[in-house]
Design a protein around this motif. Sequence first.
Motif, mmCIF file in Angstrom:
data_model
loop_
_atom_site.group_PDB
_atom_site.id
_atom_site.type_symbol
_atom_site.label_atom_id
_atom_site.label_comp_id
_atom_site.label_asym_id
_atom_site.label_seq_id
_atom_site.Cartn_x
_atom_site.Cartn_y
_atom_site.Cartn_z
ATOM 1 N N THR A 202 56.569 9.790 44.516
ATOM 2 C CA THR A 202 56.654 10.254 45.849
ATOM 3 C C THR A 202 58.024 9.514 46.788
ATOM 4 O O THR A 202 58.406 8.450 46.131
ATOM 5 C CB THR A 202 55.398 9.903 46.685
ATOM 6 N N LEU A 203 58.378 10.427 47.632
ATOM 7 C CA LEU A 203 59.696 9.952 48.293
ATOM 8 C C LEU A 203 59.392 10.174 49.756
ATOM 9 O O LEU A 203 58.518 11.120 49.944
ATOM 10 C CB LEU A 203 60.854 10.594 47.823
ATOM 11 N N HIS A 204 59.904 9.454 50.838
ATOM 12 C CA HIS A 204 59.671 9.715 52.078
ATOM 13 C C HIS A 204 61.150 10.553 52.665
ATOM 14 O O HIS A 204 61.925 9.930 52.780
ATOM 15 C CB HIS A 204 59.447 8.509 52.994
ATOM 16 N N THR A 205 60.948 12.173 52.501
ATOM 17 C CA THR A 205 62.142 12.687 53.020
ATOM 18 C C THR A 205 61.525 13.880 53.770
ATOM 19 O O THR A 205 60.374 14.058 53.700
ATOM 20 C CB THR A 205 62.974 13.244 52.072
ATOM 21 N N ASN A 206 62.444 14.467 54.587
ATOM 22 C CA ASN A 206 61.962 15.445 55.530
ATOM 23 C C ASN A 206 61.752 16.944 54.803
ATOM 24 O O ASN A 206 60.905 17.566 55.305
ATOM 25 C CB ASN A 206 62.819 15.724 56.666
ATOM 26 N N ASP A 207 62.331 16.926 53.787
ATOM 27 C CA ASP A 207 62.299 18.404 52.948
ATOM 28 C C ASP A 207 62.675 18.065 51.690
ATOM 29 O O ASP A 207 62.791 17.076 51.046
ATOM 30 C CB ASP A 207 63.346 19.430 53.555
#
Length: 572
Positions: free
Chosen positions: A424-429
């Motif tokens: 997982t990654l924390h990005t907006n899209d």
Amino acid sequence: MSKIAVENKAQLGQLLVARGIVTPEQVEKALAEQKEKGHRKLLGELLVEMNYCTENQIASALAEGYEVPYAQVSPKICDAKALEILPREFLEEYIVLPLFKVYDVLTVAVSEPTNVFLIDEIERISRCKVQIVCATAKDIKATLQTYLPAANVFVIDDIIDDEGLDDFTLIENIAEDISNLEQVAGQSPVVKLVNYLLYNAVRENASDIHIEPDDKKLRVRYRVDGKLYERLCPPHQMHSAIVSRIKIMAELDIAQRRLPQDGGIHVLMEGRPIDLRVSVMPGNLGEKVVIRIIDPEKVLFNLESLGFTYENLQRFRQLIHCPNGIVLVTGPTGSGKNTTLYAALAELNNEEVNICTVEDPVECNIRGINQFQVNEASGFRFSTALRSLLRQDPDIIMVGEIRDEATANIAVQAALTGHLVLSTLHTNDAAGAVTRLLDLNVAPYLVSASLIAVLAQRLVRKICAACKTEYEPPASIRKITEKIGGDIENFYRGVGCKKCRNTGYSGRIAIHELFVPDEKIKEMVNDRESLKKLKDAALQNEMVPLLCDGMEKVKAGIVSIEEILRTAQVEA
């Protein structure tokens, strides 16, 4: 008795205009807004919302118009004994505040001096002559919150009896069994209260319990469907005892109150295991406790139940069966990323493959999968664990989160050497995952060579099936829908009922955006093209954006249009 307001809208407007607080044009705009959108709100409430005036100005004008005193009430001018004259439910529902009683005259602060039926009801219940003082609803609510916890006796036995919990099977560990309410009854009120909070949170499908101290009260809130709501207000004096009880259950140091502590509680409720993750954080008003509830029965272990469209499901299922490469799931905290990864692992799990995970913490145990928990304090970080894991002959690796440069580069190397890596990654899209990896100093050619797909997702609340109704949205919503290309004929929303706690929502579903880089996009990654160009190329490659996926669920009557616009953060 239903609340009947008899406010004369024209008279309030005239009073405010006469005082020079608002203009006649502003009053007309508020009345037009009320008529157009079918507001149940009073004219005064709309004027405040539209920033034409303040609550204090309205209360003062109403007081003058109806020849009653106006006061800015506070706990200092309120007698706590006067609050006991009227029932707590009545005070909170109708926003009234008994200030003091002199002989047989009860002085009461109200926000609507125009509501003569309410005043008659106060006289009937209190059996007193009532003298009205006009105050703002905000001041009345603030004063009520200060006094009500102390003005009402808190009895945990009464709460449990009211809930009708006949089968209260909750245990702290496998050795100790609290099988029913009769056995619980012999224990201290604090033990019963904590057991009740845990039991009820699981029953109401809460994901977290927040126990928060204030200067005069203690607040317990549940997070249900992503939103917090207040469940209970025990006396402030019980705070230390409640926190100590939770610390004992989680095997934490009850004497340590200056440093944060984390622990876990394993319980059995109604015959099934429940895991509770406890976090205790010291604050200026005392320790705050947050308990994360992990109920294996509520974890969705199949991809079909996650809200995928047919096309996205088929494509994602095909991608996770690739022999090597990286598949990323992105989104903010609480967007269901781990649930999606667990569902993918459950589908890939069989006797022929070695699946290993590195997590912080392990949220759910899956039979047949090797799961490892990182420990930052001892130096067992994601990068360290991943390096060691590659010597364990894994076929599929799940990394809880790619947080740093070392983890990102090892994950890419693992993907290039014959392993399927899920993380997982924390990005907006979805496309933003590419730039995030580049920011973590992963070489562009390694990103393009290893990245199979990125799935961006959000969780949105579903309309409550019990109170779902068709309605006509405001013109502004219609305009936004047309602007983004949504061809929607019928709109639905929940009006609110007991089942959904009057929110209109019950349960959640995910909306998705699946980004699969083709050869053209991979060349753009190598050339470090901008994020906007990557998005445009992905859309040309038939990627369905989050917003469009959400619109399909609006069209199907599963989600309200307001919920999609709120979650997808679309500009009008």
